[in-house]
Design an enzyme around this catalytic site. Structure first.
Site, PDB file in Angstrom:
ATOM      1  N   TYR A 115       3.167   6.134  -5.647  1.00 31.23           N
ATOM      2  CA  TYR A 115       3.008   6.301  -7.096  1.00 31.23           C
ATOM      3  C   TYR A 115       1.756   7.108  -7.431  1.00 31.23           C
ATOM      4  O   TYR A 115       1.783   7.949  -8.333  1.00 31.23           O
ATOM      5  CB  TYR A 115       2.976   4.934  -7.796  1.00 31.23           C
ATOM      6  CG  TYR A 115       4.288   4.176  -7.700  1.00 31.23           C
ATOM      7  CD1 TYR A 115       5.483   4.779  -8.103  1.00 31.23           C
ATOM      8  CD2 TYR A 115       4.345   2.879  -7.217  1.00 31.23           C
ATOM      9  CE1 TYR A 115       6.689   4.095  -8.017  1.00 31.23           C
ATOM     10  CE2 TYR A 115       5.551   2.195  -7.128  1.00 31.23           C
ATOM     11  CZ  TYR A 115       6.716   2.804  -7.529  1.00 31.23           C
ATOM     12  OH  TYR A 115       7.908   2.132  -7.448  1.00 31.23           O
ATOM     13  N   LYS A 161       0.398   9.397  -5.623  1.00 34.31           N
ATOM     14  CA  LYS A 161       0.717  10.782  -5.295  1.00 34.31           C
ATOM     15  C   LYS A 161       1.479  11.443  -6.448  1.00 34.31           C
ATOM     16  O   LYS A 161       1.363  12.636  -6.696  1.00 34.31           O
ATOM     17  CB  LYS A 161       1.574  10.798  -4.030  1.00 34.31           C
ATOM     18  CG  LYS A 161       1.601  12.128  -3.370  1.00 34.31           C
ATOM     19  CD  LYS A 161       2.925  12.441  -2.753  1.00 34.31           C
ATOM     20  CE  LYS A 161       3.189  13.899  -2.913  1.00 34.31           C
ATOM     21  NZ  LYS A 161       4.415  14.245  -3.552  1.00 34.31           N
ATOM     22  N   GLU A 170       0.799  -1.232   0.000  1.00 36.08           N
ATOM     23  CA  GLU A 170       0.000   0.000   0.000  1.00 36.08           C
ATOM     24  C   GLU A 170       0.827   1.276   0.000  1.00 36.08           C
ATOM     25  O   GLU A 170       0.453   2.269  -0.614  1.00 36.08           O
ATOM     26  CB  GLU A 170      -0.944   0.009   1.209  1.00 36.08           C
ATOM     27  CG  GLU A 170      -2.097  -0.946   1.001  1.00 36.08           C
ATOM     28  CD  GLU A 170      -2.902  -1.168   2.256  1.00 36.08           C
ATOM     29  OE1 GLU A 170      -2.851  -0.304   3.155  1.00 36.08           O
ATOM     30  OE2 GLU A 170      -3.558  -2.228   2.332  1.00 36.08           O
TER      31      GLU A 170
HETATM   32  C1  COA Z   1       7.972   3.552  -1.769  1.00 37.39           C
HETATM   33  C2  COA Z   1       9.306   4.245  -1.438  1.00 37.39           C
HETATM   34  C3  COA Z   1      10.255   4.063  -2.603  1.00 37.39           C
HETATM   35  C4  COA Z   1       9.034   5.748  -1.223  1.00 37.39           C
HETATM   36  O1  COA Z   1      10.266   6.368  -0.904  1.00 37.39           O
HETATM   37  P1  COA Z   1      10.404   7.330   0.359  1.00 37.39           P
HETATM   38  O2  COA Z   1      11.760   7.880   0.353  1.00 37.39           O
HETATM   39  O3  COA Z   1       9.969   6.611   1.578  1.00 37.39           O
HETATM   40  O4  COA Z   1       9.298   8.434  -0.004  1.00 37.39           O
HETATM   41  P2  COA Z   1       9.491  10.009   0.013  1.00 37.39           P
HETATM   42  O5  COA Z   1       9.884  10.441   1.368  1.00 37.39           O
HETATM   43  O6  COA Z   1      10.363  10.415  -1.116  1.00 37.39           O
HETATM   44  O7  COA Z   1       8.018  10.480  -0.269  1.00 37.39           O
HETATM   45  C5  COA Z   1       7.664  11.153  -1.444  1.00 37.39           C
HETATM   46  C6  COA Z   1       6.226  11.488  -1.396  1.00 37.39           C
HETATM   47  O8  COA Z   1       5.429  10.319  -1.394  1.00 37.39           O
HETATM   48  C7  COA Z   1       4.605  10.296  -0.234  1.00 37.39           C
HETATM   49  N1  COA Z   1       4.610   8.991   0.377  1.00 37.39           N
HETATM   50  C8  COA Z   1       5.683   8.224   0.660  1.00 37.39           C
HETATM   51  N2  COA Z   1       5.278   7.106   1.291  1.00 37.39           N
HETATM   52  C9  COA Z   1       3.938   7.213   1.421  1.00 37.39           C
HETATM   53  C10 COA Z   1       2.942   6.421   2.025  1.00 37.39           C
HETATM   54  N3  COA Z   1       3.244   5.292   2.645  1.00 37.39           N
HETATM   55  N4  COA Z   1       1.661   6.823   1.966  1.00 37.39           N
HETATM   56  C11 COA Z   1       1.347   8.008   1.379  1.00 37.39           C
HETATM   57  N5  COA Z   1       2.238   8.823   0.811  1.00 37.39           N
HETATM   58  C12 COA Z   1       3.516   8.417   0.827  1.00 37.39           C
HETATM   59  C13 COA Z   1       5.254  11.249   0.734  1.00 37.39           C
HETATM   60  O9  COA Z   1       4.303  11.812   1.614  1.00 37.39           O
HETATM   61  C14 COA Z   1       5.882  12.283  -0.145  1.00 37.39           C
HETATM   62  O10 COA Z   1       4.952  13.271  -0.514  1.00 37.39           O
HETATM   63  P3  COA Z   1       5.071  14.748   0.082  1.00 37.39           P
HETATM   64  O11 COA Z   1       6.374  15.252  -0.420  1.00 37.39           O
HETATM   65  O12 COA Z   1       3.881  15.412  -0.519  1.00 37.39           O
HETATM   66  O13 COA Z   1       5.006  14.571   1.545  1.00 37.39           O
HETATM   67  C15 COA Z   1       9.958   3.702  -0.151  1.00 37.39           C
HETATM   68  O14 COA Z   1       9.064   3.867   0.914  1.00 37.39           O
HETATM   69  C16 COA Z   1      10.394   2.262  -0.227  1.00 37.39           C
HETATM   70  O15 COA Z   1      11.532   1.992  -0.573  1.00 37.39           O
HETATM   71  N6  COA Z   1       9.533   1.325   0.126  1.00 37.39           N
HETATM   72  C17 COA Z   1       9.911  -0.067   0.156  1.00 37.39           C
HETATM   73  C18 COA Z   1      10.250  -0.605  -1.201  1.00 37.39           C
HETATM   74  C19 COA Z   1       9.086  -0.567  -2.131  1.00 37.39           C
HETATM   75  O16 COA Z   1       7.978  -0.943  -1.799  1.00 37.39           O
HETATM   76  N7  COA Z   1       9.374  -0.140  -3.367  1.00 37.39           N
HETATM   77  C20 COA Z   1       8.444  -0.120  -4.421  1.00 37.39           C
HETATM   78  C21 COA Z   1       8.386  -1.482  -4.969  1.00 37.39           C
HETATM   79  S1  COA Z   1       8.054  -1.390  -6.675  1.00 37.39           S
END
Ligand code: COA
Length: 174
Positions: A143, A145, A137
């Site tokens: 994505y 967003k 989730e």
């Molecule tokens: C998904 C992932 C890549 C996002 O990277 P991150 O560094 O944690 O995210 P960021 O801090 O850059 O967030 C960017 C934006 O997305 C939003 N966002 C990030 N995680 C979120 C969540 N769980 N729910 C809602 N919004 C989210 C943030 O609020 C931010 O928006 P804002 O600037 O308006 O506040 C990271 O959490 C991750 O590595 N997750 C585990 C691996 C994964 O699942 N990868 C994708 C598999 S294809």
């Protein structure tokens, strides 16, 4: 977070790539999957042999996000025939964006994502697409967003477990 440096990954960095790949995959998926299926994926999909092939592929690129000389996240992009599905020359696939758990929520994912957009624009791609596990989730929210919309659903196998991926895409405007 400031001081994030994006670096193109080459064969010289293969050990670091395997390390960040294994750690982030484990952190993301170990709680929802069996130990055997996790082990199989980590050994096969993130083996040195597989990573070498991918690093030598002209239609794939990896980037690290570095902070204080430590790799804290990475990105994998696929083009043309190396896309895992669709294989549309007018598209670019984000196969992976992973950030270490301790560094999530600090804009690192966003910086990697913006690198992907920059490359897609340079290649004049019409759209970017990706597949994401339907139970992931937080990645789906990330994505959405960023403007991605769902367009299909596909099955993929993690070990012997069949799981659903949501396919999402973003049309690029020039
Ligand atoms: C998904 C992932 C890549 C996002 O990277 P991150 O560094 O944690 O995210 P960021 O801090 O850059 O967030 C960017 C934006 O997305 C939003 N966002 C990030 N995680 C979120 C969540 N769980 N729910 C809602 N919004 C989210 C943030 O609020 C931010 O928006 P804002 O600037 O308006 O506040 C990271 O959490 C991750 O590595 N997750 C585990 C691996 C994964 O699942 N990868 C994708 C598999 S294809």
């Amino acid at each position: 977070m400031t001081n994030i440096d994006i670096q193109k990954v080459t064969l010289k960095n293969i050990d670091q790539l395997q390390k960040i790949g294994r750690q982030t995959f484990f952190e993301t998926f170990s709680s929802g999957n069996t130990e055997d299926n996790m082990k199989k994926y980590l050994e096969e999909e993130l083996s040195i042999t597989k990573l070498t092939t991918e690093l030598n592929d002209n239609n794939a690129e990896f980037y690290f996000a570095n902070h204080d000389e430590k790799v804290i996240g990475y990105l994998k992009l696929n083009f043309g025939q190396s896309q895992t599905e669709l294989q549309d020359d007018k598209a670019l696939e984000i196969e992976r964006i992973y950030v270490l758990k301790d560094y999530q929520g600090k804009s690192v994912g966003q910086i990697l994502y913006e690198k992907a957009i920059q490359i897609a624009r340079k290649k004049c791609a019409e759209y970017i697409w990706l597949g994401v596990w339907e139970e992931n989730e937080s990645a789906i929210s990330f994505y959405k967003k960023n403007g991605f919309v769902e367009f299909d659903k596909h099955i993929f196998k993690l070990g012997n477990d069949e799981q659903s991926d949501i396919m999402m895409k973003l049309k690029l405007n020039y």
